[in-house]
Motif scaffolding. Structure first.
Motif, short mmCIF file in Angstrom:
data_model
loop_
_atom_site.label_atom_id
_atom_site.label_comp_id
_atom_site.label_asym_id
_atom_site.label_seq_id
_atom_site.Cartn_x
_atom_site.Cartn_y
_atom_site.Cartn_z
N LEU A 1 2.17 -44.40 11.30
CA LEU A 1 3.58 -44.00 11.33
C LEU A 1 4.03 -43.54 9.94
O LEU A 1 4.72 -42.51 9.80
CB LEU A 1 4.45 -45.16 11.80
N VAL A 2 3.64 -44.28 8.92
CA VAL A 2 3.99 -43.94 7.55
C VAL A 2 3.42 -42.57 7.18
O VAL A 2 4.11 -41.73 6.58
CB VAL A 2 3.46 -45.02 6.58
N ASN A 3 2.16 -42.32 7.54
CA ASN A 3 1.54 -41.02 7.27
C ASN A 3 2.26 -39.89 8.02
O ASN A 3 2.46 -38.80 7.47
CB ASN A 3 0.07 -41.04 7.67
N ASP A 4 2.63 -40.15 9.27
CA ASP A 4 3.33 -39.14 10.06
C ASP A 4 4.68 -38.77 9.45
O ASP A 4 5.15 -37.63 9.61
CB ASP A 4 3.54 -39.63 11.50
N LEU A 5 5.29 -39.72 8.75
CA LEU A 5 6.59 -39.47 8.11
C LEU A 5 6.43 -38.79 6.75
O LEU A 5 7.43 -38.50 6.09
CB LEU A 5 7.35 -40.78 7.96
N ASN B 1 -1.23 -54.82 -11.89
CA ASN B 1 -0.74 -53.99 -10.79
C ASN B 1 0.03 -52.77 -11.28
O ASN B 1 0.21 -51.81 -10.52
CB ASN B 1 0.15 -54.82 -9.86
N SER B 2 0.50 -52.79 -12.52
CA SER B 2 1.30 -51.68 -13.04
C SER B 2 0.45 -50.46 -13.39
O SER B 2 0.99 -49.36 -13.57
CB SER B 2 2.09 -52.13 -14.27
N ILE B 3 -0.86 -50.63 -13.49
CA ILE B 3 -1.73 -49.52 -13.89
C ILE B 3 -1.60 -48.36 -12.91
O ILE B 3 -1.39 -47.20 -13.30
CB ILE B 3 -3.19 -49.99 -14.00
N ASP B 4 -1.72 -48.65 -11.61
CA ASP B 4 -1.60 -47.60 -10.60
C ASP B 4 -0.21 -46.98 -10.62
O ASP B 4 -0.04 -45.78 -10.35
CB ASP B 4 -1.90 -48.15 -9.21
N PHE B 5 0.81 -47.78 -10.93
CA PHE B 5 2.17 -47.26 -10.99
C PHE B 5 2.29 -46.20 -12.08
O PHE B 5 2.83 -45.10 -11.84
CB PHE B 5 3.16 -48.40 -11.26
N PHE B 6 1.79 -46.48 -13.26
CA PHE B 6 1.90 -45.53 -14.36
C PHE B 6 1.07 -44.28 -14.11
O PHE B 6 1.47 -43.17 -14.47
CB PHE B 6 1.51 -46.20 -15.68
N ILE B 7 -0.09 -44.44 -13.48
CA ILE B 7 -0.89 -43.27 -13.11
C ILE B 7 -0.10 -42.39 -12.14
O ILE B 7 -0.08 -41.16 -12.27
CB ILE B 7 -2.22 -43.71 -12.47
N GLY B 8 0.57 -43.02 -11.18
CA GLY B 8 1.38 -42.28 -10.22
C GLY B 8 2.56 -41.58 -10.87
O GLY B 8 2.87 -40.43 -10.52
N VAL B 9 3.21 -42.24 -11.80
CA VAL B 9 4.35 -41.64 -12.49
C VAL B 9 3.92 -40.40 -13.27
O VAL B 9 4.58 -39.35 -13.25
CB VAL B 9 5.03 -42.66 -13.42
N VAL B 10 2.78 -40.51 -13.97
CA VAL B 10 2.26 -39.35 -14.71
C VAL B 10 1.97 -38.19 -13.75
O VAL B 10 2.29 -37.03 -14.02
CB VAL B 10 0.99 -39.74 -15.48
N PHE B 11 1.36 -38.52 -12.60
CA PHE B 11 1.04 -37.48 -11.60
C PHE B 11 2.32 -36.80 -11.11
O PHE B 11 2.38 -35.56 -11.04
CB PHE B 11 0.30 -38.10 -10.43
N ILE B 12 3.34 -37.58 -10.81
CA ILE B 12 4.60 -37.02 -10.28
C ILE B 12 5.28 -36.13 -11.31
O ILE B 12 5.81 -35.06 -10.97
CB ILE B 12 5.55 -38.16 -9.84
N THR B 13 5.29 -36.56 -12.57
CA THR B 13 5.97 -35.77 -13.60
C THR B 13 5.28 -34.41 -13.82
O THR B 13 5.92 -33.47 -14.31
CB THR B 13 5.99 -36.53 -14.95
N LYS B 14 4.01 -34.28 -13.43
CA LYS B 14 3.29 -33.03 -13.61
C LYS B 14 3.40 -32.12 -12.38
O LYS B 14 2.92 -30.97 -12.40
CB LYS B 14 1.82 -33.30 -13.90
N MET B 15 4.02 -32.65 -11.30
CA MET B 15 4.18 -31.83 -10.10
C MET B 15 5.26 -30.76 -10.33
O MET B 15 6.22 -30.98 -11.05
CB MET B 15 4.58 -32.69 -8.90
N ILE B 16 5.07 -29.63 -9.72
CA ILE B 16 6.04 -28.53 -9.85
C ILE B 16 7.26 -28.80 -8.97
O ILE B 16 7.12 -29.20 -7.83
CB ILE B 16 5.40 -27.19 -9.44
N TYR C 1 1.78 -34.32 -0.48
CA TYR C 1 3.04 -35.04 -0.28
C TYR C 1 4.17 -34.36 -1.05
O TYR C 1 3.96 -33.81 -2.14
CB TYR C 1 2.91 -36.49 -0.76
N LEU C 2 5.36 -34.42 -0.47
CA LEU C 2 6.54 -33.89 -1.16
C LEU C 2 6.84 -34.74 -2.39
O LEU C 2 6.69 -35.96 -2.37
CB LEU C 2 7.75 -33.89 -0.23
N LYS C 3 7.29 -34.08 -3.45
CA LYS C 3 7.61 -34.80 -4.68
C LYS C 3 8.69 -35.85 -4.43
O LYS C 3 8.63 -36.96 -4.95
CB LYS C 3 8.07 -33.82 -5.76
#
Length: 243
Positions: free
Chosen positions: A35-39, A228-243, A134-136
């Protein structure tokens, strides 16, 4: 400081209370992941939902219930390990835990990968959303909840429950095997990523050992949140580089 003897659990009680939240949390995760993936959200959101609706309520519920049932203080009698430490000790031991756990889990990464491919290939890895599929906006929403629950709330509650409540009550007849059985049960509790059982067993050992020896639950909470914060910071860096 509380010094009276703690009423220990039987081995079967320990197994039950270690695994119950994970079984129910795993059910919620696997029921909601499609369901989460479908959304349009990554599967980590399904795990966050499991945390919100099962892991956190069950673990806190057990602690509060035991406090009321036994007429004991929640912090200090039900949840143990509040021995005071010097400020420098927090920096030292948190550093030791994070580095030791990181090296162990990193070193055992190939073992986890082998188990995933050869035994648990039918269970997909938890998707952290590091994809342009995924949408930004959806990823921003996802990582707000990652910060709140994956980084802060869930690991804090897990430390109170597993290290502060269950670990001190492990059966004394297990003697020197108490710690390894505790970390094994904690690893199995993560039913949504069973291929990581071996790496979690040994990766969590430094944390559990230090918390038990120093009798300080805050060391476990801080270290767990940082890990647990390691994946969070990796994700934040990825999002900030999205157009």
């Amino acid at each position: 400081m509380i010094t009276e003897e703690i009423k220990e659990h039987s081995l079967w009680q320990s197994i039950f209370w270690h695994l119950l939240p994970g079984i129910l949390g795993g059910i919620v995760y696997f029921l909601t992941v499609d369901l989460v993936n479908d959304l349009g959200f990554p599967s980590i959101v399904a795990l966050i939902l499991a945390g919100i609706f099962t892991l956190v309520p069950i673990q806190l519920g057990v602690l509060i219930y035991q406090s009321r049932k036994n007429k004991q203080k929640l912090f200090g009698e039900i949840v143990r390990y509040f021995e005071p430490l010097e400020i420098w000790e927090y920096f030292l031991w948190v550093f030791v835990i994070v580095i030791a756990s990181g090296l162990i889990m990193g070193g055992l990464g190939p073992v986890s990968e082998f188990f995933h491919q050869e035994i648990f290939s039918g269970i997909p890895s938890i998707d952290m959303g590091l994809s342009t599929n995924y949408l930004k906006t959806n990823l921003i929403i996802t990582y707000v909840f990652v910060l709140l629950f994956v980084v802060l709330i869930v690991p804090t509650v897990e430390e109170l429950y597993f290290r502060g409540y269950l670990l001190p009550r492990m059966p004394k007849k297990l003697k020197k095997h108490q710690l390894i059985i505790h970390t094994t049960l904690f690893a199995v509790y993560h039913l949504w990523s069973p291929w990581m059982i071996v790496s979690r067993i040994f990766g969590v050992l430094p944390l559990a050992y230090v918390v038990m020896r120093k009798r300080n639950i805050y060391l476990g909470i801080i270290a767990h949140c940082l890990i647990n914060s390691i994946d969070f910071f990796i994700g934040v860096v990825f999002i900030t580089k999205m157009i």
